[in-house]
Enzyme design. Structure first.
Site, PDB file in Angstrom:
ATOM      1  N   ASP A 123      -2.781   4.643  -2.279  1.00 27.01           N
ATOM      2  CA  ASP A 123      -3.452   5.587  -1.384  1.00 27.01           C
ATOM      3  C   ASP A 123      -2.435   6.629  -0.950  1.00 27.01           C
ATOM      4  O   ASP A 123      -2.359   7.013   0.210  1.00 27.01           O
ATOM      5  CB  ASP A 123      -4.030   4.847  -0.172  1.00 27.01           C
ATOM      6  CG  ASP A 123      -4.886   5.740   0.714  1.00 27.01           C
ATOM      7  OD1 ASP A 123      -5.343   6.793   0.238  1.00 27.01           O
ATOM      8  OD2 ASP A 123      -5.071   5.389   1.898  1.00 27.01           O
ATOM      9  N   ASP A 147       9.512   7.652  -2.577  1.00 23.03           N
ATOM     10  CA  ASP A 147       8.780   8.714  -3.268  1.00 23.03           C
ATOM     11  C   ASP A 147       8.044   8.096  -4.444  1.00 23.03           C
ATOM     12  O   ASP A 147       8.662   7.609  -5.385  1.00 23.03           O
ATOM     13  CB  ASP A 147       9.774   9.780  -3.745  1.00 23.03           C
ATOM     14  CG  ASP A 147       9.106  10.908  -4.505  1.00 23.03           C
ATOM     15  OD1 ASP A 147       7.861  10.896  -4.658  1.00 23.03           O
ATOM     16  OD2 ASP A 147       9.841  11.809  -4.965  1.00 23.03           O
ATOM     17  N   GLN A 148       6.712   8.114  -4.409  1.00 23.79           N
ATOM     18  CA  GLN A 148       5.957   7.494  -5.483  1.00 23.79           C
ATOM     19  C   GLN A 148       6.023   8.279  -6.795  1.00 23.79           C
ATOM     20  O   GLN A 148       5.602   7.772  -7.833  1.00 23.79           O
ATOM     21  CB  GLN A 148       4.493   7.270  -5.089  1.00 23.79           C
ATOM     22  CG  GLN A 148       3.620   8.517  -5.081  1.00 23.79           C
ATOM     23  CD  GLN A 148       2.147   8.175  -4.952  1.00 23.79           C
ATOM     24  OE1 GLN A 148       1.475   8.701  -4.092  1.00 23.79           O
ATOM     25  NE2 GLN A 148       1.626   7.303  -5.802  1.00 23.79           N
ATOM     26  N   GLU A 154       0.853  -1.187   0.000  1.00 21.63           N
ATOM     27  CA  GLU A 154       0.000   0.000   0.000  1.00 21.63           C
ATOM     28  C   GLU A 154       0.890   1.238   0.000  1.00 21.63           C
ATOM     29  O   GLU A 154       1.745   1.408   0.880  1.00 21.63           O
ATOM     30  CB  GLU A 154      -0.937   0.019   1.203  1.00 21.63           C
ATOM     31  CG  GLU A 154      -1.834   1.251   1.198  1.00 21.63           C
ATOM     32  CD  GLU A 154      -3.104   1.087   2.014  1.00 21.63           C
ATOM     33  OE1 GLU A 154      -4.017   1.925   1.848  1.00 21.63           O
ATOM     34  OE2 GLU A 154      -3.189   0.133   2.806  1.00 21.63           O
ATOM     35  N   ILE A 155       0.672   2.088  -0.996  1.00 21.39           N
ATOM     36  CA  ILE A 155       1.382   3.368  -1.083  1.00 21.39           C
ATOM     37  C   ILE A 155       0.630   4.362  -0.205  1.00 21.39           C
ATOM     38  O   ILE A 155      -0.560   4.616  -0.393  1.00 21.39           O
ATOM     39  CB  ILE A 155       1.419   3.890  -2.536  1.00 21.39           C
ATOM     40  CG1 ILE A 155       1.910   2.818  -3.505  1.00 21.39           C
ATOM     41  CG2 ILE A 155       2.263   5.148  -2.621  1.00 21.39           C
ATOM     42  CD1 ILE A 155       3.333   2.418  -3.333  1.00 21.39           C
ATOM     43  N   TYR A 179       0.708  11.535   8.107  1.00 22.62           N
ATOM     44  CA  TYR A 179       1.556  12.638   7.633  1.00 22.62           C
ATOM     45  C   TYR A 179       2.976  12.516   8.189  1.00 22.62           C
ATOM     46  O   TYR A 179       3.545  11.426   8.185  1.00 22.62           O
ATOM     47  CB  TYR A 179       0.903  13.982   7.931  1.00 22.62           C
ATOM     48  CG  TYR A 179      -0.429  14.131   7.250  1.00 22.62           C
ATOM     49  CD1 TYR A 179      -0.504  14.409   5.878  1.00 22.62           C
ATOM     50  CD2 TYR A 179      -1.623  13.935   7.964  1.00 22.62           C
ATOM     51  CE1 TYR A 179      -1.740  14.506   5.232  1.00 22.62           C
ATOM     52  CE2 TYR A 179      -2.852  14.038   7.323  1.00 22.62           C
ATOM     53  CZ  TYR A 179      -2.904  14.323   5.962  1.00 22.62           C
ATOM     54  OH  TYR A 179      -4.118  14.406   5.333  1.00 22.62           O
ATOM     55  N   HIS A 239      -2.228  11.173  -4.148  1.00 20.38           N
ATOM     56  CA  HIS A 239      -3.447  11.436  -4.924  1.00 20.38           C
ATOM     57  C   HIS A 239      -3.250  12.499  -6.000  1.00 20.38           C
ATOM     58  O   HIS A 239      -4.225  12.967  -6.604  1.00 20.38           O
ATOM     59  CB  HIS A 239      -4.621  11.837  -4.023  1.00 20.38           C
ATOM     60  CG  HIS A 239      -4.808  10.918  -2.844  1.00 20.38           C
ATOM     61  ND1 HIS A 239      -4.855   9.548  -2.978  1.00 20.38           N
ATOM     62  CD2 HIS A 239      -4.944  11.187  -1.517  1.00 20.38           C
ATOM     63  CE1 HIS A 239      -5.016   9.008  -1.784  1.00 20.38           C
ATOM     64  NE2 HIS A 239      -5.063   9.975  -0.877  1.00 20.38           N
TER      65      HIS A 239
END
Length: 270
Positions: free
Chosen positions: A156, A133-134, A83-84, A89, A159
């Site tokens: 997730d 880092d996506q 899960e990304i 935070y 976005h």
């Protein structure tokens, strides 16, 4: 008893035994199905687990019911789920609610998280969290390399449309055949403030990418003879859309087409 009678007797015996064996197998399958149904009734579904672990996949959103429908068949498998986005935070001690939900839902699974912040304090048995880092394909590939087999990927993360597209283009080819790829919070695709666009025909949003995937499901029917199918054209076999959520199934999209036999005039020899 002559040989003909012996053969006849043997055939009757074989038929009787075959019928008995068929009844035994049928009864076994019925008992197994009953046991499975009883087990499923005794275990909480994903909606209950989402509530238990405090993830926003139920409450703020209504994702858990859809995940349950599309992932239940894998519940007892030793899946690797990534899960990304871990949540919480920048606070290293917050987040991880959905990771714990997935851990309980998949009792034989290994659950992996990836977040731009350090969330290593949230690790526990069968939960490992990477910092990455996506928006960076190299970072995504490095995480995937550490995990190995990818059975389920859930985006997730930020976005932001450009990150959603980058993540899909990088990780979907690494997903196992028959794998599941999900993208959450697609509402941001329509919000300029989140790098989306109020223009629903904009080609650069995450929803635009998904709309292209739907076309790609039918690439074999395109009459553009020069079209070269993409990787996703050839490997997305189903796309399920819900409010702010898309769930994609991976496989071999090569069912064939009858367009040449139907569009005879178009394909007639010149």
């Amino acid at each position: 008893m002559d040989s003909a009678s012996l053969r006849s007797t043997a055939r009757r015996t074989l038929r009787r035994n075959s019928r008995r064996l068929a009844r035994v197998v049928t009864e076994y399958e019925q008992h197994k199905d009953d046991a499975r149904r009883n087990l499923d009734r005794s275990r909480p579904d994903l909606v209950a687990l989402a509530r238990k672990h405090g993830t926003d996949k139920w409450g703020t959103h209504r994702y858990a019911q859809h995940y349950h429908r599309h992932l239940e068949h894998l519940r007892d498998e030793p899946v690797n789920l990534l899960e990304i986005g871990v949540g919480g935070y920048s606070d290293p001690a917050k987040g991880g609610h959905s990771l714990r939900m997935w851990k309980e839902f998949f009792p034989r699974g290994h659950i992996f998280g990836m977040d731009i912040h350090d969330k290593s304090k949230l690790e526990e048995d069968r939960i490992r969290i990477f910092r990455g880092d996506q928006g960076d394909p190299d970072s995504l590939r490095a995480v995937a390399g550490h995990i190995g087999r990818l059975d389920i990927v859930i985006d997730d993360g930020s976005h932001l449309s450009e990150h959603v597209v980058t993540t899909f283009e990088t990780l979907f080819p690494l997903l196992e055949p028959d794998g599941i790829y999900a993208i959450e919070d697609l509402q941001t695709s329509y919000w300029p403030e989140w790098h989306g666009s109020e223009d629903r025909d904009s080609p650069d949003t995450s929803m635009a990418m998904l709309k292209r995937l739907v076309d790609g499901l039918n690439y074999e029917e395109f009459v553009d003879e020069g079209y070269e199918p993409t990787y996703s054209d050839r490997h997305v076999v189903a796309a399920h859309f819900f409010h702010n959520l898309a769930i994609l199934e991976k496989g071999e999209n090569a069912e064939g087409t009858r367009k040449r036999s139907i569009l005879k005039k178009r394909y007639a020899p010149s």
